[in-house]
Design a protein around this motif. Structure first.
Motif, PDB file in Angstrom:
ATOM      1  N   PHE A 106       9.147  -3.327   5.230  1.00 57.22           N
ATOM      2  CA  PHE A 106      10.396  -4.086   5.343  1.00 57.22           C
ATOM      3  C   PHE A 106      10.599  -4.982   4.120  1.00 57.22           C
ATOM      4  CE2 PHE A 106      12.523  -8.052   6.527  1.00 57.22           C
ATOM      5  CZ  PHE A 106      13.757  -7.562   6.920  1.00 57.22           C
ATOM      6  N   PHE A 107       9.601  -5.782   3.800  1.00 55.52           N
ATOM      7  CA  PHE A 107       9.744  -6.719   2.691  1.00 55.52           C
ATOM      8  C   PHE A 107       9.752  -6.003   1.343  1.00 55.52           C
ATOM      9  CE2 PHE A 107       8.328  -9.740   5.968  1.00 55.52           C
ATOM     10  CZ  PHE A 107       9.289 -10.729   5.788  1.00 55.52           C
ATOM     11  N   LEU A 108       9.007  -4.900   1.228  1.00 50.42           N
ATOM     12  CA  LEU A 108       9.007  -4.147  -0.026  1.00 50.42           C
ATOM     13  C   LEU A 108      10.364  -3.504  -0.266  1.00 50.42           C
ATOM     14  CD1 LEU A 108       7.565  -3.010  -2.492  1.00 50.42           C
ATOM     15  CD2 LEU A 108       6.729  -1.124  -1.055  1.00 50.42           C
ATOM     16  N   SER A 109      10.938  -2.870   0.754  1.00 49.81           N
ATOM     17  CA  SER A 109      12.248  -2.231   0.598  1.00 49.81           C
ATOM     18  C   SER A 109      13.321  -3.266   0.287  1.00 49.81           C
ATOM     19  CB  SER A 109      12.615  -1.439   1.856  1.00 49.81           C
ATOM     20  OG  SER A 109      12.670  -2.286   2.992  1.00 49.81           O
ATOM     21  N   ALA A 196      22.230  10.779   2.108  1.00 53.00           N
ATOM     22  CA  ALA A 196      22.475   9.686   3.057  1.00 53.00           C
ATOM     23  C   ALA A 196      23.005   8.439   2.353  1.00 53.00           C
ATOM     24  CB  ALA A 196      21.193   9.351   3.821  1.00 53.00           C
ATOM     25  N   TYR A 197      22.498   8.168   1.136  1.00 52.77           N
ATOM     26  CA  TYR A 197      22.851   6.917   0.453  1.00 52.77           C
ATOM     27  C   TYR A 197      23.721   7.116  -0.777  1.00 52.77           C
ATOM     28  CZ  TYR A 197      19.311   4.836   3.463  1.00 52.77           C
ATOM     29  OH  TYR A 197      18.595   4.425   4.549  1.00 52.77           O
ATOM     30  N   GLY A 198      23.697   8.303  -1.377  1.00 49.78           N
ATOM     31  CA  GLY A 198      24.621   8.617  -2.458  1.00 49.78           C
ATOM     32  C   GLY A 198      24.348   7.977  -3.794  1.00 49.78           C
ATOM     33  N   ASN A 199      23.184   7.360  -3.987  1.00 49.72           N
ATOM     34  CA  ASN A 199      22.865   6.703  -5.253  1.00 49.72           C
ATOM     35  C   ASN A 199      21.446   7.092  -5.645  1.00 49.72           C
ATOM     36  OD1 ASN A 199      21.822   4.730  -7.151  1.00 49.72           O
ATOM     37  ND2 ASN A 199      23.572   3.430  -6.677  1.00 49.72           N
ATOM     38  N   LEU A 200      21.317   7.891  -6.709  1.00 49.83           N
ATOM     39  CA  LEU A 200      20.010   8.416  -7.097  1.00 49.83           C
ATOM     40  C   LEU A 200      19.047   7.293  -7.460  1.00 49.83           C
ATOM     41  CD1 LEU A 200      18.255  10.890  -7.647  1.00 49.83           C
ATOM     42  CD2 LEU A 200      19.154  10.929  -9.988  1.00 49.83           C
ATOM     43  N   GLY A 201      19.515   6.307  -8.219  1.00 54.79           N
ATOM     44  CA  GLY A 201      18.648   5.201  -8.583  1.00 54.79           C
ATOM     45  C   GLY A 201      18.156   4.440  -7.367  1.00 54.79           C
ATOM     46  N   GLN A 202      19.061   4.233  -6.406  1.00 54.88           N
ATOM     47  CA  GLN A 202      18.694   3.511  -5.194  1.00 54.88           C
ATOM     48  C   GLN A 202      17.624   4.241  -4.401  1.00 54.88           C
ATOM     49  OE1 GLN A 202      21.921   2.727  -2.459  1.00 54.88           O
ATOM     50  NE2 GLN A 202      20.531   2.451  -0.736  1.00 54.88           N
ATOM     51  N   VAL A 203      17.807   5.533  -4.172  1.00 55.21           N
ATOM     52  CA  VAL A 203      16.874   6.249  -3.299  1.00 55.21           C
ATOM     53  C   VAL A 203      15.494   6.392  -3.940  1.00 55.21           C
ATOM     54  CG1 VAL A 203      18.685   7.472  -2.037  1.00 55.21           C
ATOM     55  CG2 VAL A 203      17.715   8.514  -4.102  1.00 55.21           C
ATOM     56  N   ILE A 204      15.465   6.551  -5.271  1.00 54.05           N
ATOM     57  CA  ILE A 204      14.165   6.646  -5.935  1.00 54.05           C
ATOM     58  C   ILE A 204      13.460   5.295  -5.916  1.00 54.05           C
ATOM     59  CG2 ILE A 204      12.995   7.036  -8.137  1.00 54.05           C
ATOM     60  CD1 ILE A 204      14.980   9.230  -8.742  1.00 54.05           C
ATOM     61  N   LEU A 205      14.214   4.228  -6.200  1.00 55.14           N
ATOM     62  CA  LEU A 205      13.612   2.894  -6.262  1.00 55.14           C
ATOM     63  C   LEU A 205      13.264   2.369  -4.877  1.00 55.14           C
ATOM     64  CD1 LEU A 205      12.837   0.375  -7.928  1.00 55.14           C
ATOM     65  CD2 LEU A 205      15.187  -0.429  -7.601  1.00 55.14           C
ATOM     66  N   VAL A 206      14.217   2.390  -3.958  1.00 48.30           N
ATOM     67  CA  VAL A 206      14.020   1.754  -2.643  1.00 48.30           C
ATOM     68  C   VAL A 206      13.289   2.674  -1.675  1.00 48.30           C
ATOM     69  CG1 VAL A 206      15.136   0.628  -0.686  1.00 48.30           C
ATOM     70  CG2 VAL A 206      16.074   0.336  -2.987  1.00 48.30           C
ATOM     71  N   GLN A 207      13.889   3.835  -1.369  1.00 45.86           N
ATOM     72  CA  GLN A 207      13.249   4.733  -0.410  1.00 45.86           C
ATOM     73  C   GLN A 207      11.954   5.318  -0.978  1.00 45.86           C
ATOM     74  OE1 GLN A 207      16.711   4.535  -0.601  1.00 45.86           O
ATOM     75  NE2 GLN A 207      16.657   3.527   1.404  1.00 45.86           N
TER      76      GLN A 207
END
Length: 253
Positions: A106-109, A196-207
């Motif tokens: 939770f805190f890492l994401s 699901a999220y539509g942002n490549l940078g977001q999914v690699i960094l966060v998920q």
């Protein structure tokens, strides 16, 4: 064979519990067949991630079942039915790892999402929530989630074991194989969330970045049930809290 083989202390990370080890990566009898099965199962399931969404409830349910079976069946064949190589009985210490894993995830994401916004990878104005947040959270939905999350863990494990086995056979260096397998697994797992999220940078960094927690748990315990429980509890909490928050905000508008 898929038996757990103890390795030299110098080739193990300190976080690993002895004598547990990953299945068949260092087995001379395991080769192209096992690697092919792992690649087939994970590859088909990943392709399913990028297929257009279906509207009917029964089709979504069947898709969740397929998402589990596609990696599970090849994995069973690769392990010659010895599922003890990946599934183990939970012990009290595992419960501690699960609870801590949910909190750390939770805190890492959250931290990675903030970091992504600061450095410009994520635009808060256009960020999208997981469509599951807006779904009808009925019994069929939760059964689908239970099955699909196990499928996601099997995909991660298939990618991890495939990369580890390939690296070990090429270099004979177990630690290097684990490091490379962790990076490859987290990046691919992140990309799987692109629709699901539509942002490549977001999914690699966060998920993808958050997936390091479950990979650590697997390296530590060699037990998919630990990573599965952590993943399910985190997603369930996210779905329920986010949907409740959205419902509350709707009453204020």
């Amino acid at each position: 064979m898929t038996q757990e083989v103890a390795t030299e202390k110098s080739d193990r990370f300190w976080i690993e519990k002895r004598p547990l080890d990953f299945p068949f990566y260092n087995d001379p009898d395991a080769g192209k067949r096992e690697l092919g099965l792992l690649a087939l199962g994970a590859g088909l399931a990943i392709l399913l991630c990028f297929m257009p969404p279906v509207g009917e409830a029964h089709l979504r349910f069947l898709r969740s079942i397929s998402y589990f079976l596609l990696p599970f069946v090849p994995m069973c064949i690769a392990l010659k039915g010895h599922l003890g190589g990946i599934y183990k009985r939970l012990v009290p210490y595992d419960l501690v790892i699960i609870i801590v894993g949910v909190i750390v995830t939770f805190f890492l994401s959250l931290s990675l999402a903030v970091l992504g916004s600061v450095i410009g990878i994520i635009d808060p104005a256009t960020v999208k929530a997981n469509p599951a947040v807006y779904a009808d959270h009925n019994l069929v939905f939760w059964i689908s989630v239970i099955v699909q999350i196990m499928g996601e863990e099997l995909i991660k494990f298939s990618i991890f074991l495939f990369t580890l086995t390939l690296m070990y056979k090429k270099t004979g260096r177990r630690k290097l194989g684990i490091i490379v397998a962790t990076i490859v697994t987290c990046v691919i797992f992140g990309v799987m969330h692109l629709t699901a999220y539509g942002n490549l940078g977001q999914v690699i960094l966060v998920q993808g970045g958050s997936a390091t927690v479950s990979v650590y748990q697997y390296i530590r315990t060699k037990n998919i049930l630990v990573t599965y429980a952590t993943h399910f509890l985190f997603d369930a909490y996210t779905f329920l809290v986010t949907s409740a928050l959205l419902a509350f905000l709707a009453t204020l508008i």
